[in-house]
Write a protein that holds these residues in place. Structure first.
Motif, mmCIF file in Angstrom:
data_model
loop_
_atom_site.group_PDB
_atom_site.id
_atom_site.type_symbol
_atom_site.label_atom_id
_atom_site.label_comp_id
_atom_site.label_asym_id
_atom_site.label_seq_id
_atom_site.Cartn_x
_atom_site.Cartn_y
_atom_site.Cartn_z
ATOM 1 N N GLU A 28 89.513 87.335 33.859
ATOM 2 C CA GLU A 28 89.364 88.203 35.019
ATOM 3 C C GLU A 28 90.406 87.879 36.083
ATOM 4 O OE1 GLU A 28 85.874 88.253 38.013
ATOM 5 O OE2 GLU A 28 85.320 89.551 36.340
ATOM 6 N N SER A 29 90.703 86.596 36.276
ATOM 7 C CA SER A 29 91.705 86.226 37.280
ATOM 8 C C SER A 29 92.734 85.275 36.684
ATOM 9 C CB SER A 29 91.042 85.599 38.503
ATOM 10 O OG SER A 29 90.353 84.419 38.140
ATOM 11 N N GLN A 30 92.333 84.060 36.364
ATOM 12 C CA GLN A 30 93.244 83.077 35.780
ATOM 13 C C GLN A 30 92.470 82.189 34.830
ATOM 14 O OE1 GLN A 30 94.677 80.815 39.083
ATOM 15 N NE2 GLN A 30 92.895 79.501 39.130
ATOM 16 N N GLY A 31 93.186 81.477 33.982
ATOM 17 C CA GLY A 31 92.518 80.586 33.052
ATOM 18 C C GLY A 31 93.494 79.999 32.061
ATOM 19 N N SER A 32 92.960 79.265 31.083
ATOM 20 C CA SER A 32 93.803 78.668 30.061
ATOM 21 C C SER A 32 93.081 78.679 28.724
ATOM 22 C CB SER A 32 94.191 77.237 30.433
ATOM 23 O OG SER A 32 93.051 76.413 30.446
ATOM 24 N N VAL A 33 93.858 78.664 27.648
ATOM 25 C CA VAL A 33 93.345 78.602 26.289
ATOM 26 C C VAL A 33 93.960 77.371 25.638
ATOM 27 C CG1 VAL A 33 93.243 79.744 24.043
ATOM 28 C CG2 VAL A 33 93.242 81.116 26.126
#
Length: 188
Positions: free
Chosen positions: A138-143
């Motif tokens: 939805e906004s930011q993140g990491s995998v």
């Protein structure tokens, strides 16, 4: 005083924990939890020292599953001071869990929030078959993708607004999504 078993640990303050070395060279799955008013940050450790890479920050007593990389000998816990006036007098908990404790990745889209780890252990239809992970934040993140064989993890940090993308999964392993907001994931 902390309550500990051979594969579980807990405490009130920060410390470094050595994980038993019988992991056969692969990554270790941890289930961690902090208190309702206390937050803790977990880091992988090598040789009794933190690597500085954050595994997870606990959120309001929620259980979170994370992957301790294969080259780590343990983890370090750091207590984060609470600023909302609460006493924060709560303990952290960590334990080793098996792959069966993880939700499996499938072609069905799943939604979530914060940090979640999925297991990817689907049989290949043929040798060259490679499934692809589709993710959207939805906004930011990491995998982060950890191969079950213990190779170096693949990390995709995503910071632009509404990041989305794909990641090939050539072998069995674990996929961790982490975001302060909602995320969606599926296999294609």
């Amino acid at each position: 005083m902390s309550v500990e078993g051979p594969e579980s640990w807990s405490g009130w303050a920060g410390r470094t924990v050595e994980v038993p070395a019988d992991r056969a060279g692969g990554p270790t799955l941890l289930e961690v939890r902090g208190g309702l008013t206390s937050r803790f940050r977990f880091y992988p450790a090598t040789g009794g020292r933190s690597t500085g890479d954050t595994l997870v920050t606990t959120v309001r007593g929620r259980r979170m599953r994370v992957v301790l990389p294969a080259d780590s000998s343990g983890f370090t816990v750091e207590r984060i001071a609470v600023s909302d006036g609460a006493s924060g007098f709560q303990r952290w908990h960590a334990r080793i869990v098996g792959a069966e404790a993880l939700p499996a990745l499938t072609s069905k889209e799943r939604e979530g929030k914060f940090t979640e780890t999925f297991g990817y252990f689907q049989p290949k239809r043929y040798y060259e078959d490679t499934r692809v992970l589709r993710y959207e934040f939805e906004s930011q993140g990491s995998v982060t993708y950890h191969l079950a064989t213990g190779s170096r993890p693949v990390e995709i940090p995503s910071y632009p607004p509404r990041p989305k993308g794909t990641l090939p999964l050539p072998h069995h392993g674990y996929v961790t999504l982490s975001s302060p907001d909602k995320w969606r994931v599926s296999l294609v």
